[in-house]
Design an enzyme around this catalytic site. Sequence first.
Site, PDB file in Angstrom:
ATOM      1  N   HIS A   7      -3.060   0.804  -1.949  1.00  0.00           N
ATOM      2  CA  HIS A   7      -1.949   1.079  -1.056  1.00  0.00           C
ATOM      3  C   HIS A   7      -0.948   1.266  -2.247  1.00  0.00           C
ATOM      4  CE1 HIS A   7       0.905   0.605   2.126  1.00  0.00           C
ATOM      5  NE2 HIS A   7      -0.084   1.026   2.682  1.00  0.00           N
ATOM      6  N   ASP A  31      -4.597  -7.568  -2.829  1.00  0.00           N
ATOM      7  CA  ASP A  31      -4.114  -7.205  -1.591  1.00  0.00           C
ATOM      8  C   ASP A  31      -5.055  -7.543  -0.428  1.00  0.00           C
ATOM      9  OD1 ASP A  31      -3.370  -5.606   0.689  1.00  0.00           O
ATOM     10  OD2 ASP A  31      -2.674  -3.891  -0.553  1.00  0.00           O
ATOM     11  N   GLN A  52      -6.266  -5.541   4.486  1.00  0.00           N
ATOM     12  CA  GLN A  52      -7.488  -4.917   5.189  1.00  0.00           C
ATOM     13  C   GLN A  52      -8.462  -6.069   5.376  1.00  0.00           C
ATOM     14  OE1 GLN A  52      -7.234  -2.599   7.098  1.00  0.00           O
ATOM     15  NE2 GLN A  52      -5.348  -1.516   6.310  1.00  0.00           N
ATOM     16  N   LYS A 106      -1.939  -7.049  11.263  1.00  0.00           N
ATOM     17  CA  LYS A 106      -3.175  -6.317  10.919  1.00  0.00           C
ATOM     18  C   LYS A 106      -4.324  -7.493  11.547  1.00  0.00           C
ATOM     19  CE  LYS A 106      -2.129  -3.198   7.220  1.00  0.00           C
ATOM     20  NZ  LYS A 106      -1.761  -1.913   7.849  1.00  0.00           N
ATOM     21  N   CYS A 121      -0.675   6.313   2.804  1.00  0.00           N
ATOM     22  CA  CYS A 121       0.128   5.621   1.787  1.00  0.00           C
ATOM     23  C   CYS A 121      -0.816   5.519   0.364  1.00  0.00           C
ATOM     24  CB  CYS A 121       0.696   4.184   2.080  1.00  0.00           C
ATOM     25  SG  CYS A 121       1.883   4.306   3.352  1.00  0.00           S
TER      26      CYS A 121
HETATM   27  N1  C6P Z   1      -1.869  -0.060   5.785  1.00  0.00           N
HETATM   28  C1  C6P Z   1      -2.526   1.947   7.098  1.00  0.00           C
HETATM   29  O1  C6P Z   1      -3.179   1.801   6.167  1.00  0.00           O
HETATM   30  P1  C6P Z   1       2.390  -3.671   5.749  1.00  0.00           P
HETATM   31  O2  C6P Z   1       3.018  -2.370   5.977  1.00  0.00           O
HETATM   32  O3  C6P Z   1       3.330  -4.542   4.398  1.00  0.00           O
HETATM   33  O4  C6P Z   1       1.951  -4.722   6.783  1.00  0.00           O
HETATM   34  O5  C6P Z   1       1.004  -3.469   4.857  1.00  0.00           O
HETATM   35  C2  C6P Z   1       1.157  -2.684   3.823  1.00  0.00           C
HETATM   36  C3  C6P Z   1      -0.295  -2.493   3.332  1.00  0.00           C
HETATM   37  C4  C6P Z   1      -0.771  -2.912   1.867  1.00  0.00           C
HETATM   38  N2  C6P Z   1      -2.142  -2.812   1.618  1.00  0.00           N
HETATM   39  C5  C6P Z   1      -2.912  -2.251   2.214  1.00  0.00           C
HETATM   40  C6  C6P Z   1      -4.468  -2.125   1.802  1.00  0.00           C
HETATM   41  C7  C6P Z   1      -2.557  -1.710   3.628  1.00  0.00           C
HETATM   42  O6  C6P Z   1      -3.479  -0.961   4.279  1.00  0.00           O
HETATM   43  C8  C6P Z   1      -1.223  -1.830   4.208  1.00  0.00           C
HETATM   44  C9  C6P Z   1      -0.833  -1.064   5.449  1.00  0.00           C
HETATM   45  C10 C6P Z   1      -1.288   0.773   6.973  1.00  0.00           C
HETATM   46  O7  C6P Z   1      -2.734   2.488   8.106  1.00  0.00           O
HETATM   47  C11 C6P Z   1      -0.061   1.438   6.810  1.00  0.00           C
HETATM   48  S1  C6P Z   1       0.111   2.585   5.623  1.00  0.00           S
END
Ligand code: C6P
Length: 421
Positions: A130, A207, A210, A233, A372
């Site tokens: 991401h 990260d 997910q 999440k 993203c």
């Molecule tokens: N993905 C989606 O896939 P934030 O916005 O900081 O809570 O999370 C960012 C982020 C970082 N790593 C991974 C693997 C993610 O999936 C995400 C957020 C969302 O729909 C929004 S792009």
Amino acid sequence: MNSPDAIPFDVESVRRDFPILSQRLMHDRPLVYLDTAATSQKPQVVIDKVVECFQQYNSNVHRGIHQLGDRMTTELEAAREKVQLLLNAAEVDEIVFTAGTTMSLNIVAHGWGRKFLKPGDEILVNPMEHHANLVPWQLAAKSTGAVLKYIPLTSDGQLDLAQLDQHLTRRTRLLAVTAMSNVLGTINPIAELARRAHAVGALICVDGAQSVPHGITDVRGMGIDFLAFSGHKLYGPTGVGVLYGRKELLEGMDPFLAGGHMIREVFEQTSTWADPPAKFEAGTCPFIEAVALGTAIDYVQGLGLERIAAYEHELSVYAHQQLQEIAGMTILGPAVEKKGAILSFVIDGLHSHDLSDLLDREGVAIRAGHHCTMPLHDLLGLTSSARASLAFYNTRTEVDQLVAAILAAKKVFQRRTPRPA
Ligand code: C6P
């Protein structure tokens, strides 16, 4: 007493915990929420906790010398302990409350990266990351003279571990990797990657945005140095997330944001820092959100994270089987056994934005776009994909509704195709 893992999963009862799921949308369509990877829905207990905090003991934390402040601070620190237990961290001070995954990863890239990286050092990433686990590293590399290197992916969207040794070398200082891809669903072998990173003297920054909500995370067992995830999440509120960092790493890093709470002493020209986690929690932290995240953790642990993972996997297998039947369908990523419950796909002749728009009219909420992950979409030769992401509150009936809505959308577009003259 039975452990939660031994009790069969009653999805209908679970769904009643989430008030939003029973609503009806436009044209009296039931909501079919298949966008949990973007943000999860909230159980009533989490909503109640936020209300309770505001109604009964809202007060700033670590500052007040009154009863409300004491109560709020106690609740906040209890939530920190819940996160510690969730992740199996050695110490509660290794848990930093942040604004979310993005903020957590920026804290590492700036606080560790800018302090310790030198020209010629390498940061190892890969194309499925991401942007939140790529762009901060690009900035850290730019400001230190370090180099960003990429582990290639296999054709089915896994890290190409056969090529890892060529890329993970003594020059590598840090491996930044997602535990679960938000597009491909790929589950990466974090324990093995940590072992191999440590063998060359590198750190691993994971990260967990997910992965943490959908299974067991054991930072010590897996050998993780840094881990980031988002509360929203994990069935908790927005605005709060977590950075886990091994204590000595957090102690050695520079703070990222500066201001109140993160200092020990402030003089006219200089300051000294508080110990972690306060060092990384400048200003007023999202304390009510953090407390309600603690409630969300209690909730998922009450269901059992292993049961959640097993149920979601079974549902994902069903969803893969059903979607694969659709003509012109390509599901991205590896075989379902290697994935979390995320199905990103493209359909011949149907743009993902058109598809998501038509599905929305049927009450089916999916996501469309690059999610993203532009480098990943470039690699796949795509500008966008559609994505259905599942959670333990989804059902086979909802998967069937998704399939029916996709078939209906295909018909709309077939009708629009001009007849040959
Ligand atoms: N993905 C989606 O896939 P934030 O916005 O900081 O809570 O999370 C960012 C982020 C970082 N790593 C991974 C693997 C993610 O999936 C995400 C957020 C969302 O729909 C929004 S792009």
